[in-house]
Scaffold this motif. Structure first.
Motif, mmCIF file in Angstrom:
data_model
loop_
_atom_site.group_PDB
_atom_site.id
_atom_site.type_symbol
_atom_site.label_atom_id
_atom_site.label_comp_id
_atom_site.label_asym_id
_atom_site.label_seq_id
_atom_site.Cartn_x
_atom_site.Cartn_y
_atom_site.Cartn_z
ATOM 1 N N ILE A 60 0.958 -1.130 0.040
ATOM 2 C CA ILE A 60 0.049 0.302 -0.048
ATOM 3 C C ILE A 60 0.846 1.444 -0.161
ATOM 4 O O ILE A 60 1.876 1.446 0.542
ATOM 5 C CB ILE A 60 -0.918 0.058 1.030
ATOM 6 N N ALA A 61 0.607 2.075 -0.848
ATOM 7 C CA ALA A 61 0.840 3.573 -0.860
ATOM 8 C C ALA A 61 -0.094 4.438 -0.585
ATOM 9 O O ALA A 61 -1.132 4.494 -1.620
ATOM 10 C CB ALA A 61 1.919 3.574 -2.010
ATOM 11 N N LEU A 62 0.267 5.438 0.419
ATOM 12 C CA LEU A 62 -1.152 6.499 0.576
ATOM 13 C C LEU A 62 -0.457 7.915 1.006
ATOM 14 O O LEU A 62 0.577 7.724 1.698
ATOM 15 C CB LEU A 62 -2.035 6.212 1.312
ATOM 16 N N SER A 63 -1.200 8.908 0.735
ATOM 17 C CA SER A 63 -0.617 10.122 1.117
ATOM 18 C C SER A 63 -1.951 10.817 1.879
ATOM 19 O O SER A 63 -3.103 10.555 1.301
ATOM 20 C CB SER A 63 -0.317 11.032 0.261
ATOM 21 N N ALA A 64 -1.863 11.396 2.928
ATOM 22 C CA ALA A 64 -2.868 12.134 3.666
ATOM 23 C C ALA A 64 -2.444 13.327 4.079
ATOM 24 O O ALA A 64 -1.362 13.333 4.818
ATOM 25 C CB ALA A 64 -3.435 11.114 4.901
ATOM 26 N N GLY A 65 -3.289 14.354 3.811
ATOM 27 C CA GLY A 65 -3.006 15.595 4.635
ATOM 28 C C GLY A 65 -4.327 16.124 5.125
ATOM 29 O O GLY A 65 -4.896 15.741 6.023
ATOM 30 N N GLN A 66 -4.661 17.501 4.691
ATOM 31 C CA GLN A 66 -5.965 18.055 5.040
ATOM 32 C C GLN A 66 -6.987 17.187 4.651
ATOM 33 O O GLN A 66 -7.006 16.667 3.585
ATOM 34 C CB GLN A 66 -6.148 19.419 4.583
ATOM 35 N N GLY A 67 -8.189 16.931 5.444
ATOM 36 C CA GLY A 67 -9.411 16.210 4.987
ATOM 37 C C GLY A 67 -9.092 14.728 5.305
ATOM 38 O O GLY A 67 -7.943 14.507 5.454
ATOM 39 N N LEU A 84 -13.498 17.263 14.478
ATOM 40 C CA LEU A 84 -12.409 17.001 13.533
ATOM 41 C C LEU A 84 -12.324 18.546 12.735
ATOM 42 O O LEU A 84 -11.222 18.611 12.127
ATOM 43 C CB LEU A 84 -12.169 16.018 12.487
ATOM 44 N N ALA A 85 -13.301 19.483 12.798
ATOM 45 C CA ALA A 85 -13.303 20.578 12.061
ATOM 46 C C ALA A 85 -12.156 21.479 12.171
ATOM 47 O O ALA A 85 -11.477 22.312 11.293
ATOM 48 C CB ALA A 85 -14.376 21.371 12.447
ATOM 49 N N GLY A 86 -11.256 21.325 13.498
ATOM 50 C CA GLY A 86 -10.220 22.161 13.771
ATOM 51 C C GLY A 86 -8.937 21.385 13.957
ATOM 52 O O GLY A 86 -7.870 21.885 14.384
ATOM 53 N N PHE A 87 -9.153 20.012 13.714
ATOM 54 C CA PHE A 87 -7.924 19.318 13.620
ATOM 55 C C PHE A 87 -6.965 19.172 12.390
ATOM 56 O O PHE A 87 -7.576 19.261 11.288
ATOM 57 C CB PHE A 87 -8.294 17.782 13.826
ATOM 58 N N SER A 88 -5.709 19.924 12.482
ATOM 59 C CA SER A 88 -5.094 19.953 11.227
ATOM 60 C C SER A 88 -4.056 18.741 10.808
ATOM 61 O O SER A 88 -3.644 18.789 9.857
ATOM 62 C CB SER A 88 -4.123 21.040 11.340
ATOM 63 N N GLY A 89 -4.252 17.564 11.549
ATOM 64 C CA GLY A 89 -3.403 16.314 11.097
ATOM 65 C C GLY A 89 -4.130 15.646 10.261
ATOM 66 O O GLY A 89 -5.148 15.673 9.842
ATOM 67 N N ALA A 90 -3.385 14.609 9.896
ATOM 68 C CA ALA A 90 -3.898 13.590 8.727
ATOM 69 C C ALA A 90 -4.937 12.665 9.515
ATOM 70 O O ALA A 90 -4.872 12.201 10.929
ATOM 71 C CB ALA A 90 -2.750 12.857 8.297
ATOM 72 N N VAL A 91 -5.905 12.521 8.598
ATOM 73 C CA VAL A 91 -7.138 11.587 9.193
ATOM 74 C C VAL A 91 -7.193 10.194 8.127
ATOM 75 O O VAL A 91 -7.412 10.516 6.956
ATOM 76 C CB VAL A 91 -8.284 12.107 9.365
#
Length: 606
Positions: free
Chosen positions: A269-276, A430-437
């Motif tokens: 698996i290869a994935l990228s997660a940022g905002q959202g 999570l509205a104010g959470f800036s980490g990856a989800v």
């Protein structure tokens, strides 16, 4: 005539038993903790060696101890050089009793450790707990009743030890003569009255030990009954608004590219997660949960690299592998993994031990209020509902302010109504959470509602990825189409650049885009089939109803194209229509006219 009894056997027995029990407690606990993590063929051999004194005759154990600690042994001669003698001394009685009682403590404690859900230990690690903290705050309290039982049994076994003690310590009145040896000596000398006295004392001690075990078992039953009494279910209460706070700047991104060999396939698996939120969508057993476990650090990839906010968490080429406790990655387990011996507030504050008390309490109450569970602070997990447990698990992760949040099917155990309400609450949280989800689910609709980007897994491989709208509108493969909810899929072959033949549906279809050479199947979503009043048109066919299936707000129609069905024939297509559409259709004579819009045909690879 007054019977004169030397009380030294009682004193020696109690002193020996207490000393042996203390030694057995720590040795047995340490051995059980080490063996808890040992796997493979070595485990059976080591376990057999540690348990051997339990099955060998005590005299044989005593003989081996004499070989080890006797005056002619290497250890015995070495001790004599410093003025110590083990054989035929009081320490010898302690050693003999410890060796004989050790297997009971070890086996009982190991069994108690193995009854603890390992997910709870993994959850503690992801919350930043060191291995010592995991043992002290989770494993030992949950295994406590078993550890106490092992200690009591070890005490009883040490109290009754005879054969090994006689071999190593001998029968020296006032020095090594314990009560069992005193019984033997009295009977051998014909002094039955003294023997009766020592026997009665040992029986009294034994009955007291049995009673202690029964009381402990009864207390555990009472405690279980009390903690499982359901509290007031507040899951339907109005959830309070999320506390306002300034939205933080983006904390960075999560980059994952790993491999791990599993039982039936290799997970790549290869994935990228940022905002959202990035969703991992796939059937059970496709590798979704294992991916989260590798990111969190509770499982180790065979190869690859994991980077969070520019910080390398795992790199197989350099050997770097930061433990779960140091990653600051929150993982909400599928079964929530709440610590059953801690209250809701204590669960939420578990990962905050490094903070001063005042700040820790402020963080706990902030999360309790945000998740609408402040009224449950002093309850235990067994006293709250499934939806409330889920909110506690999320609050526990958010309290430690993680750099990434991983959610493993967090709504799977909830009913549809409560699932939607809890999902809304999580989205607000999570509205104010800036980490990856990263959000794992096998529910297509849930993934679409919650996530902005999706990766579809099947047998450990990413078979489709991208923005959710693009992925749902144009899945490339049959597996991706099925996982995104397409219910009408059939084999097809290319006839021309804009035409395909679908033998299973007994029709030929025109396409809005060029048919790829790799085409193997065609798909059409059941809710996109449209019924026409009359007349022809491209991809419009007469259809007959084979059967129906009713749901609360819609009807599922099973249809055949181009010819009236005969008994035993299977339908070609499934159509999901609203109840008002069904009422109109059912009043019209068959055949009806149905259209498969060219622009909505899914051209798929096998």
């Amino acid at each position: 005539m007054i019977l004169s009894i030397d009380a030294s056997p009682l004193i020696i027995s109690l002193a020996t038993t207490c000393a042996a029990t203390i030694a057995t407690f720590f040795l047995g606990m340490a051995a059980a903790r080490i063996m808890y993590d040992v796997r493979g063929g070595l485990r059976a051999w080591v376990d057999g060696l540690l348990t051997l004194p339990l099955v060998l005759p005590p005299t044989v154990v005593g003989f081996f101890l004499l070989l080890i600690f006797g005056r002619r042994s290497f250890i015995g001669r070495a001790l004599e050089h410093v003025g110590l003698t083990i054989a035929f001394s009081w320490p010898a009685t302690v050693i003999a009793a410890t060796v004989i009682a050790f297997p009971l403590m070890y086996r009982t404690t190991l069994g108690a450790f193995e009854q603890v859900n390992p997910t709870l230990l993994q959850a503690a690690r992801t919350l930043g707990a060191s291995e010592w903290a995991v043992f002290r705050r989770v494993l030992l309290p949950l295994a406590g009743p078993g550890v106490i039982a092992g200690t009591v049994l070890a005490f009883a076994r040490a109290l009754g030890e005879f054969g090994a003690t006689l071999m190593l310590a001998g029968n020296i009145p006032g020095r090594t003569q314990t009560m069992p040896i005193a019984i033997f000596s009295s009977v051998e000398a014909g002094n039955m009255h003294t023997a009766y006295l020592w026997v009665c004392l040992i029986v009294i001690f034994s009955l007291a030990i049995i009673r202690l075990l029964n009381v402990q078992r009864k207390m555990r039953v009472i405690e279980r009954t009390e903690t499982e009494t359901p509290g007031t279910d507040l899951s339907e209460a109005v959830l309070p608004p999320v506390l306002s706070h300034r939205k933080r700047e983006p904390a960075g991104a999560l980059e994952v590219e790993v491999e791990r060999n599993l039982e039936n396939f290799t997970l790549r698996i290869a994935l990228s997660a940022g905002q959202g939120s990035v969703g991992l969508l796939g059937p059970s057993g496709s590798g979704k949960s294992m991916t989260l476990r590798m990111i969190a650090g509770v499982s180790t990839p065979d190869s690859g690299r994991i980077v969070l906010n520019g910080r390398v968490l795992f790199d197989s080429t350099t050997g770097q592998n930061i433990p779960a406790a140091g990653r600051r990655v929150g993982l909400v387990f599928q079964d929530y993994a709440l610590f059953p011996h801690l209250t809701v507030a204590e669960n939420v504050g578990f990962g905050l031990a490094r903070f001063p008390r005042q700040e820790r309490e402020a963080r706990i109450w902030k999360q309790l209020e945000q998740m609408g569970i402040a009224a449950l602070a002093n309850r235990y997990p067994s006293q709250i509902s499934g939806g409330q447990r889920q909110r506690v698990a999320i609050a526990r992760c958010m309290a430690m302010e993680p750099n990434a949040l991983l959610l493993d099917e967090p709504f799977a155990a909830l009913d549809p109504h409560l699932r939607r309400r809890t999902e809304e609450q999580l989205r607000a949280t999570l509205a104010g959470f800036s980490g990856a989800v990263v959000f794992v689910t096998h529910d297509m609709e849930e993934a679409f509602r919650f996530c902005s980007d999706l990766q579809v897994l099947d047998n450990g491989r990413v078979i489709a990825s991208g923005p959710k709208h693009k992925l749902f509108e144009r899945p490339r493969t049959v597996a991706a189409a099925r996982l995104t909810g397409c219910k009408n899929i059939a084999t097809a072959r290319r006839l021309a650049a804009d035409c395909i033949q679908v033998d299973a549906w007994e029709c030929r279809l025109r396409t809005a885009i060029e048919v790829p050479e790799t085409l193997s199947h065609v798909g059409f979503r059941s809710h996109q089939l449209s019924f026409q009043k009359a007349g022809g048109g491209e991809n419009t066919f007469p259809c007959w109803l084979v059967s129906t299936s009713e749901a609360p707000h819609e009807m599922t129609l099973y249809l055949r194209l181009n010819s009236e069905p005969v008994p035993g024939q299977t339908p070609h297509l499934q159509a999901d229509v609203a109840k008002d559409v069904w009422r109109t259709l059912s009043s019209q004579p068959q055949p009806w006219s149905i259209t498969l819009d060219q622009g909505r045909l899914l051209l798929l690879e096998g």
